[in-house]
Design an enzyme around this catalytic site. Sequence first.
Site, mmCIF file in Angstrom:
data_model
loop_
_atom_site.group_PDB
_atom_site.id
_atom_site.type_symbol
_atom_site.label_atom_id
_atom_site.label_comp_id
_atom_site.label_asym_id
_atom_site.label_seq_id
_atom_site.Cartn_x
_atom_site.Cartn_y
_atom_site.Cartn_z
ATOM 1 C CB SER A 139 -0.856 0.011 1.269
ATOM 2 O OG SER A 139 -1.529 1.239 1.420
ATOM 3 C CE1 TYR A 156 -4.213 -1.824 5.127
ATOM 4 C CE2 TYR A 156 -3.504 0.393 4.530
ATOM 5 C CZ TYR A 156 -3.949 -0.868 4.158
ATOM 6 O OH TYR A 156 -4.111 -1.176 2.813
HETATM 7 N N1 LIG Z 1 -8.589 -0.418 -2.028
HETATM 8 C C1 LIG Z 1 -7.610 0.372 -1.635
HETATM 9 O O1 LIG Z 1 -7.755 1.616 -1.647
HETATM 10 C C2 LIG Z 1 -6.292 -0.223 -1.205
HETATM 11 C C3 LIG Z 1 -5.179 0.629 -1.136
HETATM 12 C C4 LIG Z 1 -3.960 0.094 -0.758
HETATM 13 C C5 LIG Z 1 -3.846 -1.262 -0.492
HETATM 14 N N2 LIG Z 1 -4.959 -2.068 -0.569
HETATM 15 C C6 LIG Z 1 -4.779 -3.488 -0.266
HETATM 16 O O2 LIG Z 1 -5.415 -4.277 -1.256
HETATM 17 C C7 LIG Z 1 -5.761 -5.562 -0.704
HETATM 18 C C8 LIG Z 1 -7.179 -5.905 -1.102
HETATM 19 O O3 LIG Z 1 -8.071 -5.014 -0.442
HETATM 20 P P1 LIG Z 1 -9.325 -4.356 -1.167
HETATM 21 O O4 LIG Z 1 -9.099 -2.904 -1.179
HETATM 22 O O5 LIG Z 1 -9.655 -5.033 -2.422
HETATM 23 O O6 LIG Z 1 -10.432 -4.585 -0.034
HETATM 24 P P2 LIG Z 1 -11.710 -5.525 0.021
HETATM 25 O O7 LIG Z 1 -12.638 -5.240 -1.109
HETATM 26 O O8 LIG Z 1 -12.227 -5.381 1.405
HETATM 27 O O9 LIG Z 1 -11.111 -6.986 -0.188
HETATM 28 C C9 LIG Z 1 -10.363 -7.619 0.808
HETATM 29 C C10 LIG Z 1 -10.284 -9.090 0.471
HETATM 30 O O10 LIG Z 1 -9.494 -9.733 1.478
HETATM 31 C C11 LIG Z 1 -10.187 -10.879 1.916
HETATM 32 N N3 LIG Z 1 -9.827 -11.191 3.286
HETATM 33 C C12 LIG Z 1 -9.845 -10.397 4.382
HETATM 34 N N4 LIG Z 1 -9.505 -11.096 5.473
HETATM 35 C C13 LIG Z 1 -9.257 -12.361 5.059
HETATM 36 C C14 LIG Z 1 -8.882 -13.561 5.704
HETATM 37 N N5 LIG Z 1 -8.682 -13.609 7.041
HETATM 38 N N6 LIG Z 1 -8.729 -14.681 4.962
HETATM 39 C C15 LIG Z 1 -8.925 -14.647 3.630
HETATM 40 N N7 LIG Z 1 -9.296 -13.556 2.958
HETATM 41 C C16 LIG Z 1 -9.468 -12.430 3.668
HETATM 42 C C17 LIG Z 1 -11.666 -10.538 1.761
HETATM 43 O O11 LIG Z 1 -12.415 -11.736 1.575
HETATM 44 P P3 LIG Z 1 -13.352 -12.470 2.641
HETATM 45 O O12 LIG Z 1 -13.926 -11.418 3.553
HETATM 46 O O13 LIG Z 1 -14.377 -13.150 1.793
HETATM 47 O O14 LIG Z 1 -12.461 -13.431 3.340
HETATM 48 C C18 LIG Z 1 -11.638 -9.769 0.452
HETATM 49 O O15 LIG Z 1 -11.698 -10.630 -0.641
HETATM 50 C C19 LIG Z 1 -5.521 -5.449 0.796
HETATM 51 O O16 LIG Z 1 -4.279 -6.054 1.134
HETATM 52 C C20 LIG Z 1 -5.433 -3.945 1.036
HETATM 53 O O17 LIG Z 1 -4.664 -3.630 2.165
HETATM 54 C C21 LIG Z 1 -6.163 -1.575 -0.919
#
Ligand SMILES: NC(=O)c1ccc[n+]([C@@H]2O[C@H](COP(=O)([O-])OP(=O)(O)OC[C@H]3O[C@@H](n4cnc5c(N)ncnc54)[C@H](OP(=O)(O)O)[C@@H]3O)[C@@H](O)[C@H]2O)c1
Length: 269
Positions: free
Chosen positions: A141, A154
């Site tokens: 991130s 985080y």
């Molecule tokens: N979107 C942003 O702005 C942003 C920016 C920087 C970094 N990121 C990073 O991108 C990654 C994906 O996040 P996202 O933004 O796409 O958020 P999201 O839509 O909330 O997706 C998060 C995913 O992680 C899974 N997850 C969470 N806890 C888990 C666990 N214990 N076991 C297995 N799966 C788990 C969730 O699936 P289930 O709940 O079905 O398990 C979901 O598929 C993360 O690492 C986040 O830190 C996102």
Amino acid sequence: MGGFKDKVVFITGASSGIGAGLAKEFADRGASLVLTARRADRLQSLSEELKAGGGKALAVACDVTKDGDQEAAVEAALAEFGRIDVAVANAGFGVGGTVDSLGLEDFRRQFETNVYGVLRTFYATIEQLKKNRGTLVLMGSVSGHLSGPTTGPYAMSKYAVRAFAEALHGELEPSGVRTVLISPGFVESEIRKVDRKGKVHPDAKDAAPPWLVMSTKKAARQMVDGIEAGNRELVITAHGKLAVFLNNHFRPLISLAMRKSYKGRKKGR
Ligand SMILES: NC(=O)c1ccc[n+]([C@@H]2O[C@H](COP(=O)([O-])OP(=O)(O)OC[C@H]3O[C@@H](n4cnc5c(N)ncnc54)[C@H](OP(=O)(O)O)[C@@H]3O)[C@@H](O)[C@H]2O)c1
């Protein structure tokens, strides 16, 4: 585009947001997908969508905080497709708040998913990646480059992911495995609707300014373009690139701006 034809891509956190977007993008480029997350119903419908589009996919329920879950998912993937070429350690969520309002349990919960979950992906898939001279993608991130008030847990977890990537670049090079660190800024997903305990609040408002949020599809396209091009580090979104640049070159200014903004927010409460 067929850049991943005959390749098998294993993704954690594929049930929503960036993980689901990456699955669609890899499938469009010819890859077979192994979709993992806890919400099996969501994985199943994504798998059916990919298959309806002519792709190959397997949905496997898996919790990255549980020892053994990813090994079982890898076994299922090998039974179905016979190999894994790309592993994407993407599952994650955010614990926010001032450090004195949080406790050790909050930090443990954050690290169990965002750091140990990533390590579990590494240990479950590394044998396959070495065998196939594959690629390990780590979802960091912009918060893995800069930390400020209320982002402590985080940002700490994402700094750890960046340190891990930097260790692996050199360690894995001799075996032909490439490590790619992706550091996104704001991308459309559910992450800002998930509370610090990991519970999703579907009706919550996304706190990020809408004009700064990149669509999932665009972000996923840029990520897979970068992976395909052989990059080792990608910062996604213009504001993300700017923030990382300013933090690298003008850290005192960024630190001052974050402290002022926090003071302003506290006063406004
Ligand atoms: N979107 C942003 O702005 C942003 C920016 C920087 C970094 N990121 C990073 O991108 C990654 C994906 O996040 P996202 O933004 O796409 O958020 P999201 O839509 O909330 O997706 C998060 C995913 O992680 C899974 N997850 C969470 N806890 C888990 C666990 N214990 N076991 C297995 N799966 C788990 C969730 O699936 P289930 O709940 O079905 O398990 C979901 O598929 C993360 O690492 C986040 O830190 C996102």
